[in-house]
Design an enzyme around this catalytic site. Structure first.
Site, PDB file in Angstrom:
ATOM      1  N   ASP A  14       0.779  -1.036   0.076  1.00  0.00           N
ATOM      2  CA  ASP A  14       0.009  -0.136  -0.023  1.00  0.00           C
ATOM      3  C   ASP A  14       0.959   1.264  -0.030  1.00  0.00           C
ATOM      4  O   ASP A  14       0.465   2.117   0.716  1.00  0.00           O
ATOM      5  CB  ASP A  14      -0.946  -0.115   1.207  1.00  0.00           C
ATOM      6  CG  ASP A  14      -1.905  -0.993   1.302  1.00  0.00           C
ATOM      7  OD1 ASP A  14      -1.855  -2.072   0.337  1.00  0.00           O
ATOM      8  OD2 ASP A  14      -2.688  -1.042   2.051  1.00  0.00           O
ATOM      9  N   LYS A 112      -7.016  -5.058  -2.980  1.00  0.00           N
ATOM     10  CA  LYS A 112      -7.969  -5.276  -1.626  1.00  0.00           C
ATOM     11  C   LYS A 112      -8.662  -4.416  -1.401  1.00  0.00           C
ATOM     12  O   LYS A 112      -8.721  -3.005  -1.608  1.00  0.00           O
ATOM     13  CB  LYS A 112      -7.033  -5.914  -0.442  1.00  0.00           C
ATOM     14  CG  LYS A 112      -6.143  -4.534  -0.057  1.00  0.00           C
ATOM     15  CD  LYS A 112      -5.021  -5.320   0.922  1.00  0.00           C
ATOM     16  CE  LYS A 112      -4.303  -4.181   1.379  1.00  0.00           C
ATOM     17  NZ  LYS A 112      -4.906  -2.986   2.107  1.00  0.00           N
ATOM     18  N   CYS A 157      -2.004  -2.375   7.780  1.00  0.00           N
ATOM     19  CA  CYS A 157      -1.947  -3.356   6.733  1.00  0.00           C
ATOM     20  C   CYS A 157      -0.680  -4.134   6.493  1.00  0.00           C
ATOM     21  O   CYS A 157      -0.626  -5.163   6.172  1.00  0.00           O
ATOM     22  CB  CYS A 157      -2.236  -2.690   5.234  1.00  0.00           C
ATOM     23  SG  CYS A 157      -4.013  -2.000   5.003  1.00  0.00           S
TER      24      CYS A 157
HETATM   25  C1  VGL Z   1      -4.953   1.022   5.471  1.00  0.00           C
HETATM   26  C2  VGL Z   1      -6.212   1.932   6.935  1.00  0.00           C
HETATM   27  C3  VGL Z   1      -7.357   1.765   6.288  1.00  0.00           C
HETATM   28  C4  VGL Z   1      -3.211   0.578   5.449  1.00  0.00           C
HETATM   29  C5  VGL Z   1      -5.668   0.731   4.695  1.00  0.00           C
HETATM   30  O1  VGL Z   1      -2.865   0.277   4.283  1.00  0.00           O
HETATM   31  O2  VGL Z   1      -2.729   0.218   6.335  1.00  0.00           O
HETATM   32  N1  VGL Z   1      -5.116   1.632   6.837  1.00  0.00           N
HETATM   33  N2  VGL Z   1      -6.785   1.233   5.065  1.00  0.00           N
END
Ligand code: VGL
Ligand code: ZN
Length: 209
Positions: A14, A112, A157
């Site tokens: 991410d 995701k 994540c």
């Molecule tokens: C994430 C919160 C919401 C992350 C993704 O990538 O850590 N955190 N969605």
């Protein structure tokens, strides 16, 4: 640490504009992981990325629940869910990878968080463990035995991706200088590392690779 280049993979979690300072769900110093990860990727034969990729009606967005603010808790898919600002919406620039992140070596991207009914922190499964992105089978099909995890965010994540990797049977490593935490509470990042270590994940730095 002993590593087989043929049997190890790097998962870049991410590293998207919304998690970078200036983004909707900014991780403090999130941009600092980019050069570190670019240097790490060259050391791997197999690199995959995950991408948080929500529809605009996603249930984790505070804006989709009347009267709720980011940080408040609700129930979603039978689980306690922290509500987030709108982030990583499919097709938005916030969902794009950081422009300095080297994608030239990526074998695959696993998206995701596409199901509006459930959040998905891990790159392997959604939080209710119903949906499977295929990442586990993909790594197994390549003969991967060692998984190295880096990216954003450490306390969400990255942590859940590493925990699922370990529970799927991969020898799993967290690269601490290639990740940063959201730290809604100041100790969340260090607690996440302690939880991963307790689960048998090996805590290393990029210098060891
Ligand atoms: C994430 C919160 C919401 C992350 C993704 O990538 O850590 N955190 N969605
Ligand atoms: Zn998200």
């Amino acid at each position: 640490m002993k590593r087989s280049k043929e049997k190890s993979a790097l998962i870049v979690v991410d590293v998207q504009n919304d998690f970078i300072p200036g983004g909707a769900l900014a991780v403090n110093e999130g941009d600092l992981v980019v050069p570190t990860i670019n240097g790490l990727q060259e050391k791997f034969k197999y690199v995959v990325a995950t991408q948080d990729f929500h529809p605009s009606n996603h249930g984790s967005f505070a804006a989709n629940h009347a009267g709720k603010m980011p940080g408040e808790l609700i129930e979603l898919a039978g689980l306690t869910q922290i509500l987030w600002p709108v982030h990583c919406v499919q097709g938005s620039s916030g969902a794009d990878f950081h422009s300095d992140l080297d994608q030239s070596q990526w074998a695959a991207v696993f998206r995701k968080g596409k199901n509006p009914e459930v959040d998905s922190y891990s790159g392997f499964f959604d939080n209710a463990k119903r949906g499977d992105t295929g990442l586990g089978d993909y790594l197994k099909s390549l003969g991967i035995e060692q998984v190295f995890v880096c990216g954003l965010a450490l306390d969400y994540c990255v942590k859940f991706t590493a925990l699922d990797s370990k529970s799927l049977g991969f020898e799993t490593f967290l690269i601490t200088d290639a990740t940063k935490a959201v730290n809604l509470n100041p100790a969340d990042g260090s607690n996440a590392i302690a939880e991963m270590e307790k689960a048998g994940i090996k805590i290393i730095t990029s210098k060891e690779l």
